[in-house]
Scaffold this motif. Structure first.
Motif, PDB file in Angstrom:
ATOM      1  N   GLN A  62      30.253  12.961  82.569  1.00  0.00           N
ATOM      2  CA  GLN A  62      29.417  12.087  83.383  1.00  0.00           C
ATOM      3  C   GLN A  62      29.908  12.175  84.821  1.00  0.00           C
ATOM      4  O   GLN A  62      31.108  12.165  85.067  1.00  0.00           O
ATOM      5  CB  GLN A  62      29.544  10.641  82.900  1.00  0.00           C
ATOM      6  CG  GLN A  62      28.827   9.645  83.790  1.00  0.00           C
ATOM      7  CD  GLN A  62      29.005   8.225  83.279  1.00  0.00           C
ATOM      8  OE1 GLN A  62      28.377   7.856  82.318  1.00  0.00           O
ATOM      9  NE2 GLN A  62      29.868   7.466  83.918  1.00  0.00           N
ATOM     10  N   SER A  63      28.979  12.289  85.761  1.00  0.00           N
ATOM     11  CA  SER A  63      29.303  12.280  87.176  1.00  0.00           C
ATOM     12  C   SER A  63      28.396  11.287  87.881  1.00  0.00           C
ATOM     13  O   SER A  63      27.294  11.008  87.425  1.00  0.00           O
ATOM     14  CB  SER A  63      29.099  13.672  87.799  1.00  0.00           C
ATOM     15  OG  SER A  63      30.007  14.589  87.252  1.00  0.00           O
ATOM     16  N   TYR A  64      28.871  10.796  89.004  1.00  0.00           N
ATOM     17  CA  TYR A  64      28.113   9.816  89.778  1.00  0.00           C
ATOM     18  C   TYR A  64      27.104  10.486  90.696  1.00  0.00           C
ATOM     19  O   TYR A  64      27.418  11.454  91.359  1.00  0.00           O
ATOM     20  CB  TYR A  64      29.053   9.015  90.675  1.00  0.00           C
ATOM     21  CG  TYR A  64      29.935   8.026  89.972  1.00  0.00           C
ATOM     22  CD1 TYR A  64      30.320   8.183  88.653  1.00  0.00           C
ATOM     23  CD2 TYR A  64      30.410   6.923  90.655  1.00  0.00           C
ATOM     24  CE1 TYR A  64      31.146   7.259  88.032  1.00  0.00           C
ATOM     25  CE2 TYR A  64      31.237   5.998  90.040  1.00  0.00           C
ATOM     26  CZ  TYR A  64      31.602   6.166  88.737  1.00  0.00           C
ATOM     27  OH  TYR A  64      32.414   5.253  88.123  1.00  0.00           O
ATOM     28  N   LEU A  65      25.898   9.948  90.728  1.00  0.00           N
ATOM     29  CA  LEU A  65      24.951  10.293  91.785  1.00  0.00           C
ATOM     30  C   LEU A  65      25.104   9.288  92.908  1.00  0.00           C
ATOM     31  O   LEU A  65      24.880   9.594  94.076  1.00  0.00           O
ATOM     32  CB  LEU A  65      23.506  10.249  91.280  1.00  0.00           C
ATOM     33  CG  LEU A  65      22.858  11.582  90.964  1.00  0.00           C
ATOM     34  CD1 LEU A  65      23.564  12.312  89.879  1.00  0.00           C
ATOM     35  CD2 LEU A  65      21.406  11.401  90.668  1.00  0.00           C
ATOM     36  N   GLU A  66      25.453   8.078  92.529  1.00  0.00           N
ATOM     37  CA  GLU A  66      25.651   6.997  93.484  1.00  0.00           C
ATOM     38  C   GLU A  66      26.541   5.944  92.840  1.00  0.00           C
ATOM     39  O   GLU A  66      26.789   5.983  91.648  1.00  0.00           O
ATOM     40  CB  GLU A  66      24.315   6.390  93.895  1.00  0.00           C
ATOM     41  CG  GLU A  66      23.481   5.937  92.715  1.00  0.00           C
ATOM     42  CD  GLU A  66      22.036   5.680  93.064  1.00  0.00           C
ATOM     43  OE1 GLU A  66      21.750   5.290  94.199  1.00  0.00           O
ATOM     44  OE2 GLU A  66      21.189   5.871  92.181  1.00  0.00           O
ATOM     45  N   ASN A  67      27.004   5.021  93.655  1.00  0.00           N
ATOM     46  CA  ASN A  67      27.866   3.963  93.169  1.00  0.00           C
ATOM     47  C   ASN A  67      27.573   2.696  93.961  1.00  0.00           C
ATOM     48  O   ASN A  67      26.882   2.746  94.977  1.00  0.00           O
ATOM     49  CB  ASN A  67      29.332   4.371  93.326  1.00  0.00           C
ATOM     50  CG  ASN A  67      30.257   3.581  92.440  1.00  0.00           C
ATOM     51  OD1 ASN A  67      29.821   2.895  91.518  1.00  0.00           O
ATOM     52  ND2 ASN A  67      31.544   3.677  92.708  1.00  0.00           N
ATOM     53  N   ASN A  68      28.090   1.582  93.498  1.00  0.00           N
ATOM     54  CA  ASN A  68      27.917   0.304  94.193  1.00  0.00           C
ATOM     55  C   ASN A  68      26.457  -0.026  94.448  1.00  0.00           C
ATOM     56  O   ASN A  68      26.065  -0.425  95.544  1.00  0.00           O
ATOM     57  CB  ASN A  68      28.701   0.284  95.510  1.00  0.00           C
ATOM     58  CG  ASN A  68      30.184   0.475  95.289  1.00  0.00           C
ATOM     59  OD1 ASN A  68      30.729  -0.019  94.316  1.00  0.00           O
ATOM     60  ND2 ASN A  68      30.819   1.207  96.172  1.00  0.00           N
ATOM     61  N   ASN A  69      25.646   0.171  93.441  1.00  0.00           N
ATOM     62  CA  ASN A  69      24.211  -0.046  93.531  1.00  0.00           C
ATOM     63  C   ASN A  69      23.764  -0.517  92.154  1.00  0.00           C
ATOM     64  O   ASN A  69      24.160   0.050  91.148  1.00  0.00           O
ATOM     65  CB  ASN A  69      23.546   1.282  93.917  1.00  0.00           C
ATOM     66  CG  ASN A  69      22.051   1.226  93.952  1.00  0.00           C
ATOM     67  OD1 ASN A  69      21.416   0.361  93.367  1.00  0.00           O
ATOM     68  ND2 ASN A  69      21.463   2.182  94.629  1.00  0.00           N
ATOM     69  N   SER A  70      22.942  -1.545  92.112  1.00  0.00           N
ATOM     70  CA  SER A  70      22.520  -2.080  90.820  1.00  0.00           C
ATOM     71  C   SER A  70      21.736  -1.056  89.993  1.00  0.00           C
ATOM     72  O   SER A  70      21.656  -1.168  88.784  1.00  0.00           O
ATOM     73  CB  SER A  70      21.683  -3.345  91.012  1.00  0.00           C
ATOM     74  OG  SER A  70      20.509  -3.043  91.732  1.00  0.00           O
ATOM     75  N   GLU A  71      21.145  -0.065  90.637  1.00  0.00           N
ATOM     76  CA  GLU A  71      20.407   0.979  89.930  1.00  0.00           C
ATOM     77  C   GLU A  71      21.122   2.321  90.005  1.00  0.00           C
ATOM     78  O   GLU A  71      20.497   3.367  89.956  1.00  0.00           O
ATOM     79  CB  GLU A  71      19.003   1.108  90.517  1.00  0.00           C
ATOM     80  CG  GLU A  71      18.156  -0.125  90.314  1.00  0.00           C
ATOM     81  CD  GLU A  71      16.761   0.021  90.891  1.00  0.00           C
ATOM     82  OE1 GLU A  71      16.409   1.130  91.355  1.00  0.00           O
ATOM     83  OE2 GLU A  71      16.023  -0.961  90.880  1.00  0.00           O
TER      84      GLU A  71
END
Length: 117
Positions: A62-71
Motif C-alpha cells: 500500500q502506498s499513499y496518494l495523499e494524507n491528512n485528508n478525510s478522503e
C-alpha cells in the motif's frame, strides 16, 4: 485499473475532466512517477499489508496518494507479473482501522498491468 487510468488521462488531456477527477489524476500521476523511480520513496510510505498478502498469496503493498485528508486515497500494488514490473491493483479510500477488519473489505482487481506515460 488500467481502464480508469486511461479514462482519466484522456479526459485530462482533452479538458473534459471534472475538478475532483483532476485532483485524483494529478495525485495518482505523481505517485506513479515516484513508484516507478523508487518503490520505497519516503513520501509514498509504502508498506506491505500482511492480511491482503495472506489472502491473495503474494505480497500486497500500500502506498499513499495523499494524507491528512478525510478522503485520502491509497494505492495497492504488487510486484509482477514480470521482473521489474509493478502492477496497480486498487485505489481505495484509506482503510481507517485494521481493528475493524477494514482490509477485509478491500477487493483487489485482477492483474492488469498499467502503463505510466
Amino acid at each position: 485499473m488500467a481502464e480508469l487510468w486511461q479514462e482519466l488521462q484522456v479526459s485530462y488531456r482533452n479538458g473534459s475532466i471534472s475538478k475532483k477527477d483532476t485532483v485524483l489524476y494529478k495525485k495518482w500521476r505523481k505517485a506513479l512517477k515516484s513508484l516507478s523511480e523508487d518503490p520505497q520513496y519516503p513520501g509514498l510510505r509504502a508498506h506491505e499489508i500482511s492480511s491482503l498478502s495472506a489472502r491473495y498469496g503474494m505480497k500486497v503493498w500500500q502506498s499513499y496518494l495523499e494524507n491528512n485528508n478525510s478522503e485520502a486515497r491509497r494505492m495497492f500494488w504488487v510486484y509482477g507479473p514480470n521482473r521489474r514490473d509493478i502492477t496497480i491493483i486498487e485505489l481505495d479510500p484509506h482503510s481507517e482501522s485494521r481493528k475493524n477488519g477494514a482490509y477485509n473489505r478491500v477487493e483487489l482487481s485482477k492483474f492488469a498491468k498499467i502503463m505510466y506515460c
